[in-house]
Scaffold this active site. Sequence first.
Site, PDB file in Angstrom:
ATOM      1  N   GLU A   1       0.990   0.782   8.830  1.00  0.00           N
ATOM      2  CA  GLU A   1       0.331  -0.271   8.137  1.00  0.00           C
ATOM      3  C   GLU A   1      -0.525  -1.424   8.682  1.00  0.00           C
ATOM      4  OE1 GLU A   1       3.261  -1.527   5.297  1.00  0.00           O
ATOM      5  OE2 GLU A   1       4.015   1.072   4.634  1.00  0.00           O
TER       6      GLU A   1
ATOM      7  N   GLU B   1       5.315   6.981   3.418  1.00  0.00           N
ATOM      8  CA  GLU B   1       6.045   6.648   2.239  1.00  0.00           C
ATOM      9  C   GLU B   1       6.080   6.824   1.075  1.00  0.00           C
ATOM     10  OE1 GLU B   1       6.656   2.711   4.407  1.00  0.00           O
ATOM     11  OE2 GLU B   1       6.915   3.612   6.520  1.00  0.00           O
TER      12      GLU B   1
HETATM   13  C1  PNW Z   1       6.817  -0.318   4.257  1.00  0.00           C
HETATM   14  N1  PNW Z   1       3.939  -3.746  -0.627  1.00  0.00           N
HETATM   15  O1  PNW Z   1       6.048  -1.646   3.784  1.00  0.00           O
HETATM   16  C2  PNW Z   1       7.469  -0.176   5.422  1.00  0.00           C
HETATM   17  O2  PNW Z   1       6.976   0.242   6.137  1.00  0.00           O
HETATM   18  C3  PNW Z   1       8.834  -0.267   6.196  1.00  0.00           C
HETATM   19  O3  PNW Z   1       9.201  -0.425   6.877  1.00  0.00           O
HETATM   20  C4  PNW Z   1       9.437  -1.409   4.898  1.00  0.00           C
HETATM   21  O4  PNW Z   1      10.803  -0.332   4.787  1.00  0.00           O
HETATM   22  C5  PNW Z   1       9.381  -0.396   3.278  1.00  0.00           C
HETATM   23  O5  PNW Z   1       7.610  -0.316   2.888  1.00  0.00           O
HETATM   24  C6  PNW Z   1      10.052  -0.422   2.271  1.00  0.00           C
HETATM   25  O6  PNW Z   1       9.806  -2.136   1.641  1.00  0.00           O
HETATM   26  C7  PNW Z   1       5.983  -2.232   3.100  1.00  0.00           C
HETATM   27  O7  PNW Z   1       3.694  -5.585  -0.467  1.00  0.00           O
HETATM   28  C8  PNW Z   1       5.980  -3.071   2.300  1.00  0.00           C
HETATM   29  O8  PNW Z   1       3.285  -2.903  -2.073  1.00  0.00           O
HETATM   30  C9  PNW Z   1       5.665  -4.291   1.797  1.00  0.00           C
HETATM   31  C10 PNW Z   1       4.425  -3.561  -0.013  1.00  0.00           C
HETATM   32  C11 PNW Z   1       4.395  -1.998   1.090  1.00  0.00           C
HETATM   33  C12 PNW Z   1       5.924  -1.100   1.941  1.00  0.00           C
END
Ligand code: PNW
Length: 498
Positions: free
Chosen positions: A173, A391
Amino acid sequence: PSYDASLSGLVLPAGFGWGVASSAYQIEGAARAEGKGPSVWDFLTHQTGYVADGTTGDNVAEHYWLYKEDIARLGALGVPSFSPSFSWPRFFPFGKGPVNEEAVAHYDDVIATMREYGVQPDVTLFHWDTPLALVYEYGAWNSPQIVDDFFEYAKFVISRYDEHVHTWFTINEPQYCNWQWSGYPVSELWPSFEDVPAAGSGLESRFLCGHYSLLAHAKVAKWYHEEFKGQGRISFKNSGNYYESYTNSTADLEARQRWFDFTIGWFGGPWREDGDYPQSLKDTLGDLLPTFTEEEKEMIKGSCDFYALDGYTSYYVWASDTSEECIADPTTPGFPECANSGQTNPDGFPLGPSGDPGVSWLTSAPSGIRRFLNYITKELHPSVPDIQVTEFGFAEPFESQKTDINSVLWDLRRAEYYQGYLDNILMAIHYDNVNVTGALGWAIFDNFEWGSGVSVRFGMQYVDYDSLERTPKASLFQFLNWFKEHPVGGSTNATMVI
Ligand code: PNW
């Protein structure tokens, strides 16, 4: 409500890869064990006030020591793939230099254990645990020097394990450059880098970080394809949310486009003819956006073998009265998107329950994933050969505050989330002809949720952080049963007939 009985009998296409995921810092614990160097997260979590509940990843879940039983359990449950990340500062405690043989022995055995239990490793090389030494040396992702250091680390790991790893994710990401990766510049706790030009500006730093992560990925991919001639496939993981415009007004449709441009579009170079950033980013950001050389654009083009999407949720977007002025002025709050987004539901596009209040961005929107898979592969990037959902997952409201263990394990909202999302992925495959080739649920078990610490749980298994015992939640069985009902095998066309 999101269960669709008409899908019964539909199977997944041959080769579809499914399983569960997590990342090194979020599950390994063992922060100082066996020669590991510190990452930015080892630093940040030890600063007072950085993590909401004051916890750290020092000992969290201790997968570093418990990997054998964690993997054996996946094997026994029939989960075909596990997607962990490997830790850069374990292999190279200072980010570069001599390799730490204890880390090599550890990950050798992780791979061997996965083979022993028939669990396929899909490995991420970098999931936000930047070696701290590189921050002090040159500002890490704010500097072009990171490209070569990441390249050396990636070459080492890929060369050693490519025989067993068929799917490599270089970087997790890059859209979260760089406040998730380093806490900089959101956190006042972050050390300033006097030698790094980006130090003064959050926006500048964000786009430098994005720039060098795309180059770091592309350099590794070029080597993997042309020199090393790897056996598997390689991509980075995109964080993307789906956006629906609030109305069909031109202004709202433009707002929608801007949200896509500044999230997944920003990293669309691998799929674009010119290998470059979208024009709207160049127009809006001007000098804030670094430029690629022709050679770099060539290297970025085609550097992903498939599209990897971390797609958790969906939003409505709409223009604001001040969008125009905002676009012209980088100091405006809301720049550079300069448009509103929210989770209101004006016309029947279903947005389900919200996740934990600590995860305010996460609403369950099952039909959004189907629209998103269509949007990416048909509208945004028609050159994408196939797409994997790398994911998706849900944080049940107040799960960590539930004192009755049965109500924690009976996680019906998460179970419904998985049912609804998987149904919609299946509909995208069968009814819309989208070539979806994989789905990885987040997460294998409760893990360290970055700034929320352990106060937000994403696991399909409950982790008791005192005893370290893992216990399956209802959502795990919902997830597993879904794949029993829709087994992998047979072509899409063949199953249309059933
Ligand atoms: C992912 N959003 O991050 C990460 O890859 C993981 O490490 C994390 O634990 C997981 O999502 C759950 O949060 C994100 O704001 C962080 O849309 C933020 C967003 C999406 C994914």
